[in-house]
Design an enzyme around this catalytic site. Structure first.
Site, PDB file in Angstrom:
ATOM      1  N   GLY A 129       0.817  -1.208   0.000  1.00  0.00           N
ATOM      2  CA  GLY A 129       0.000   0.000   0.000  1.00  0.00           C
ATOM      3  C   GLY A 129       0.845   1.251   0.000  1.00  0.00           C
ATOM      4  O   GLY A 129       0.327   2.352   0.185  1.00  0.00           O
ATOM      5  N   HIS A 174      -4.261  15.215   3.369  1.00  0.00           N
ATOM      6  CA  HIS A 174      -3.677  14.170   4.202  1.00  0.00           C
ATOM      7  C   HIS A 174      -2.903  14.787   5.357  1.00  0.00           C
ATOM      8  O   HIS A 174      -2.623  15.984   5.371  1.00  0.00           O
ATOM      9  CB  HIS A 174      -2.746  13.269   3.382  1.00  0.00           C
ATOM     10  CG  HIS A 174      -3.458  12.203   2.623  1.00  0.00           C
ATOM     11  ND1 HIS A 174      -3.949  12.400   1.353  1.00  0.00           N
ATOM     12  CD2 HIS A 174      -3.779  10.926   2.957  1.00  0.00           C
ATOM     13  CE1 HIS A 174      -4.534  11.286   0.930  1.00  0.00           C
ATOM     14  NE2 HIS A 174      -4.441  10.388   1.886  1.00  0.00           N
ATOM     15  N   LYS A 186       2.620  12.443   5.521  1.00  0.00           N
ATOM     16  CA  LYS A 186       2.575  11.787   4.213  1.00  0.00           C
ATOM     17  C   LYS A 186       3.636  12.391   3.308  1.00  0.00           C
ATOM     18  O   LYS A 186       3.672  13.609   3.097  1.00  0.00           O
ATOM     19  CB  LYS A 186       1.188  11.910   3.586  1.00  0.00           C
ATOM     20  CG  LYS A 186       1.059  11.134   2.276  1.00  0.00           C
ATOM     21  CD  LYS A 186      -0.384  10.982   1.846  1.00  0.00           C
ATOM     22  CE  LYS A 186      -0.483  10.188   0.556  1.00  0.00           C
ATOM     23  NZ  LYS A 186       0.083   8.828   0.664  1.00  0.00           N
ATOM     24  N   THR A 213      -4.112   7.691  -4.027  1.00  0.00           N
ATOM     25  CA  THR A 213      -5.564   7.646  -4.215  1.00  0.00           C
ATOM     26  C   THR A 213      -6.015   8.724  -5.196  1.00  0.00           C
ATOM     27  O   THR A 213      -6.833   8.471  -6.084  1.00  0.00           O
ATOM     28  CB  THR A 213      -6.277   7.829  -2.860  1.00  0.00           C
ATOM     29  OG1 THR A 213      -5.851   6.793  -1.968  1.00  0.00           O
ATOM     30  CG2 THR A 213      -7.786   7.780  -3.018  1.00  0.00           C
TER      31      THR A 213
END
Length: 232
Positions: free
Chosen positions: A69, A129, A133, A140
């Site tokens: 991920g 976010h 990050k 996404t």
């Protein structure tokens, strides 16, 4: 399952909690490249962009199925796919493992098919976010953008520059304690259409990753969350 967590930050720790709740054990949890992957039945990679590809290739070279991920490494995605096929391994990459987000992806694709011929509307994406990050825009947001771009012949890609010609604009914001919010907007002079997904915690992402690992174990091939969730 005996799970290797490759990347043991906040997401890795949330995955650990959910995996244990579902009856699995964590045999490796590391932020380093020095680990014995043979201890694991399967690996879940939520590391950093510079480590992800090495983690994935190490797993595939040692016949360990791997879920990733991590975003920001996709210039090497085709190499990972080729290695998986060569080794007859098992691999899933997803920009987002959340069930809700994957449904959101499908809504985005459907709406883009409906909107692409309506030239009165300008389409854009905003993602928010947490400040930890590392990549921007989010994976996404890029998945959402690609779903739109394939329906629009006048769009040649996406851009973080707001007025770049022939590009879908993405606004990337970083705000403390925001797990992830994505909004797709179609705006005209007379109205605005928004679709939005707001994550309330990391648990949705973590649960999806564990479910994907459960699904992948014992299989061979390169898969996506559409396969895991049977979304046609």
């Amino acid at each position: 399952m005996k799970i290797a967590l490759l990347g043991y930050g906040k997401m890795g720790k949330t995955i650990e909690q959910i995996a244990i709740q579902r009856g699995h054990s964590i045999v490796i949890k590391t932020n380093n490249e020095d680990y014995d992957i043979s201890k694991a039945d399967i690996a879940i990679d939520f590391s950093i962009p510079t480590a992800a590809f090495n983690n994935i290739t190490h797993c595939l070279n040692n016949n360990i199925p791997v879920i990733s991920g991590t975003t920001g490494w996709l210039e090497n995605y085709d190499k990972a796919v080729a290695l998986c096929e060569e080794k007859k391994g098992a691999f899933i990459y997803a920009s987002n493992f959340s069930l809700g987000v994957n449904i959101f992806f499908e809504l985005n694709n459907t709406l883009a098919k409906m909107m692409h011929s309506l030239k009165e509307y300008n389409v854009s994406i905003e993602e928010i976010h947490h400040t930890q990050k590392l990549d921007a825009p989010s994976g996404t947001a890029i998945t959402l953008a690609n779903g739109i771009i394939k329906e629009y012949s006048n769009l040649n890609g996406w851009s973080l520059e707001p007025n770049k010609e022939d590009a879908l604009p993405i606004t990337a914001k970083r705000i403390d304690a925001v797990p992830g919010t994505h909004t797709v907007t179609y705006q005209s002079k007379v109205d605005t259409i928004d679709i939005k997904h707001t994550a309330h915690s990391r648990e949705g992402f973590a649960l999806g990753a564990v479910v994907a690992a459960e699904w992948l174990l014992g299989k061979t091939g390169v898969f996506s969350m559409k396969d895991v969730l049977n979304i046609n």
